[in-house]
Write an enzyme that holds these catalytic residues in place. Structure first.
Site, PDB file in Angstrom:
ATOM      1  N   LYS A  70      -7.420  -9.682  -9.426  1.00 10.70           N
ATOM      2  CA  LYS A  70      -6.370  -9.147  -8.557  1.00 10.70           C
ATOM      3  C   LYS A  70      -6.937  -9.165  -6.875  1.00 10.70           C
ATOM      4  O   LYS A  70      -7.916  -8.318  -6.649  1.00 10.70           O
ATOM      5  CB  LYS A  70      -5.943  -7.827  -8.989  1.00 10.70           C
ATOM      6  N   LYS A  94     -12.154  -1.172  -5.672  1.00 11.17           N
ATOM      7  CA  LYS A  94     -10.710  -0.381  -5.324  1.00 11.17           C
ATOM      8  C   LYS A  94      -9.942  -0.168  -6.855  1.00 11.17           C
ATOM      9  O   LYS A  94      -9.889   0.948  -7.078  1.00 11.17           O
ATOM     10  CB  LYS A  94      -9.878  -1.358  -4.451  1.00 11.17           C
ATOM     11  N   LYS A 106      -9.892 -12.370  -4.570  1.00  9.95           N
ATOM     12  CA  LYS A 106      -9.672 -12.602  -3.104  1.00  9.95           C
ATOM     13  C   LYS A 106      -9.327 -14.156  -2.889  1.00  9.95           C
ATOM     14  O   LYS A 106     -10.297 -14.912  -3.201  1.00  9.95           O
ATOM     15  CB  LYS A 106     -10.333 -11.767  -2.164  1.00  9.95           C
ATOM     16  N   THR A 190       0.210   0.717   1.329  1.00 14.89           N
ATOM     17  CA  THR A 190      -1.537   0.844   2.096  1.00 14.89           C
ATOM     18  C   THR A 190      -1.526   2.175   2.780  1.00 14.89           C
ATOM     19  O   THR A 190      -1.951   3.102   3.009  1.00 14.89           O
ATOM     20  CB  THR A 190      -1.907  -0.287   2.660  1.00 14.89           C
ATOM     21  N   ASN A 221      -0.018  -3.580  10.964  1.00 12.71           N
ATOM     22  CA  ASN A 221       0.504  -3.324   9.621  1.00 12.71           C
ATOM     23  C   ASN A 221       0.210  -1.880   9.335  1.00 12.71           C
ATOM     24  O   ASN A 221       1.031  -1.058   9.099  1.00 12.71           O
ATOM     25  CB  ASN A 221       0.132  -4.105   8.511  1.00 12.71           C
ATOM     26  N   SER A 348       0.687  -2.621  -5.798  1.00 12.09           N
ATOM     27  CA  SER A 348       0.670  -4.149  -6.601  1.00 12.09           C
ATOM     28  C   SER A 348       0.587  -4.134  -7.796  1.00 12.09           C
ATOM     29  O   SER A 348       1.331  -4.828  -8.616  1.00 12.09           O
ATOM     30  CB  SER A 348      -0.364  -4.861  -6.036  1.00 12.09           C
TER      31      SER A 348
END
Ligand code: NAD
Length: 414
Positions: A70, A94, A106, A190, A221, A348
């Site tokens: 992921k 993570k 990624k 986040t 962001n 997510s």
């Protein structure tokens, strides 16, 4: 000796140290020091002027020992193969830290979306999925947004995969628009996660969030949402910056005004005359410093001059190994990126779970579940750091890599 500013090799160094501390042998490091799979693809796209341009894309899958891989897809002109490797390894860490049934992945495309039309971006997004559909999927590898990619791009990618799969497949990707199966709260996850981590760290250092003086590097962001949440929680954001400079007001900046004036690339300081440099910003007298921009900002060169009591890494890799050592020796609490910015992948995961169930949660439910995960993750890392007398980065890596190492051992991979 010059400092190691290479994110890939410095990540490998900490993984090695974490595996050593956990008692794993060289064979486990040999397995986990690189992604299991790195794919490079070339994507021909018809541009608006009628010519075909060939783009290079990457997908890295660090380990699928625990579950599907992921991680986000980044669109950036300077992204490299090696960077994608490092980023996929961070995603394994993570996922391990917030205890998700995933390994790290990624992806990236070398391109500059700021110079492309919507039509070109759509064709490129769809082309990326076609090029990689054999190794991706809801039970194999699940992408998400990252630098310069957003919910619209996720929607095109999901639609393309659904065509290939001949089935509506919302679980193929996360960070989608809500009407296509996106989760409530994903866009702010986040920054919300970083806010929760800052509050936990502040408690440990006896700092009251009401009136706490905060400095944030970066107003994109991550940085902008974060400044809003902290401001709303009663903290005083006394410094912010972007790529062009920084603003400082010891009485607290007018965050709503700055948010209103910033452009879509996170630039706002160009509107002001009384600016300071990013270097000066990092060294401001404050309670909490949050690097939320780019890598290698706190190094051997300036770590002695940081005055914050707590540093929380919202950006990826803002502190070097030497910077980490100096801050830790000086008694500054450093909360590492792999823990602090894990809120995005956590929500997510919730999005993917909701897609798999076909049953959707309220914003309140999502926030509650995310808060529980982040608070528990902070406590775990903090306690390991304390009992083992190590810095929080090494503690986070130990927790982050443990499940993947254990699953790999059971599978007989190491
Ligand atoms: P962004 O592109 O939206 O914003 C980046 C900000 O940093 C902008 O304000 C930009 O002006 C500033 N900046 C760029 N170069 C700079 C420089 N040399 N000095 C000072 N400031 C500079 O990016 P973002 O999504 O906010 O991400 C920021 C960091 O947080 C990155 O390291 C990213 O990997 C990490 N992160 C973001 C998310 C997310 O969900 N957005 C999740 C996890 C980690």
């Amino acid at each position: 000796m010059t400092e190691n500013l290479n994110l890939f090799t410095s990540t490998q160094d900490v993984i090695k140290e974490a595996l050593d501390k956990l008692g794993y042998d060289e064979g486990m490091y040999e397995l986990l020091k690189e992604p299991l799979r790195m794919v490079e693809v070339r994507i021909p796209i018809r541009m608006d002027d009628g010519k075909v341009k060939v783009f290079t894309g990457f997908r890295g899958q660090h380990s699928d020992a625990v579950g599907p891989t992921k991680g986000g897809v980044r669109f950036h002109p300077e992204v490299t193969f090696e960077e994608v490797k490092a980023l996929s390894m961070w995603m394994t860490l993570k996922a391990g830290i917030v205890d998700l049934p995933y390994g790290g992945g990624k992806g990236a495309i070398i391109c500059d979306p700021r110079e492309m039309s919507m039509g070109e971006l759509e064709r490129l997004s769809r082309g990326y999925v076609r090029a990689l559909s054999q190794i991706m999927g809801p039970a194999k590898d699940i992408p998400a947004p990252d630098v310069f990619t957003n919910a619209q791009i996720m929607a095109w990618m999901m639609d393309e995969y659904s065509k290939i799969d001949e089935f509506n497949s919302p679980g193929f990707i996360t960070g989608k628009p809500i009407v296509l199966g996106g989760s409530q709260g994903r866009d702010r996850a986040t920054a919300e996660g970083v806010t929760i981590i800052i509050e936990e760290a502040a408690k440990r250092r006896g700092i009251d969030m009401k009136g706490a003086r905060i400095v944030i590097q970066g107003f994109g962001n991550a940085g902008s949402f974060l400044s809003k949440f902290l401001h709303d929680a009663g903290a005083k954001v006394i410094g912010i910056s972007d790529a062009y400079g920084a603003l400082h007001d010891p009485e607290g900046l007018d965050i709503d005004y700055l948010l209103d004036r910033r452009d879509s690339f996170g630039t706002v300081t160009t509107l002001f005359e009384n600016t300071i440099s990013n270097k000066e910003l990092l060294e401001l007298d404050c309670d909490i410093l949050v690097p939320a921009a780019i890598a290698n900002q706190i190094t051997a060169e300036n770590a002695h001059d940081i005055k914050a009591k707590i540093v929380v890494e919202a950006a990826n890799g803002p502190t070097t190994a030497e910077g980490t050592r100096i801050l830790t020796d000086r008694g500054i609490l450093l909360v590492p990126d792999v823990l602090a910015s894990a809120g995005g992948v956590t929500v997510s995961y919730f999005e993917w779970v909701q897609n798999n169930m076909g049953y959707y949660w309220s914003e309140e439910e999502v926030r509650e579940k995310m808060t529980a995960k982040m608070v528990e993750a902070f406590e775990n890392v903090y306690n390991v750091a304390k009992t083992r007398n190590i810095d929080m980065r090494l503690a986070a890596y130990m927790i982050g890599v443990r499940k993947t190492a254990e699953a790999s051992r059971f599978r007989g991979w190491a």
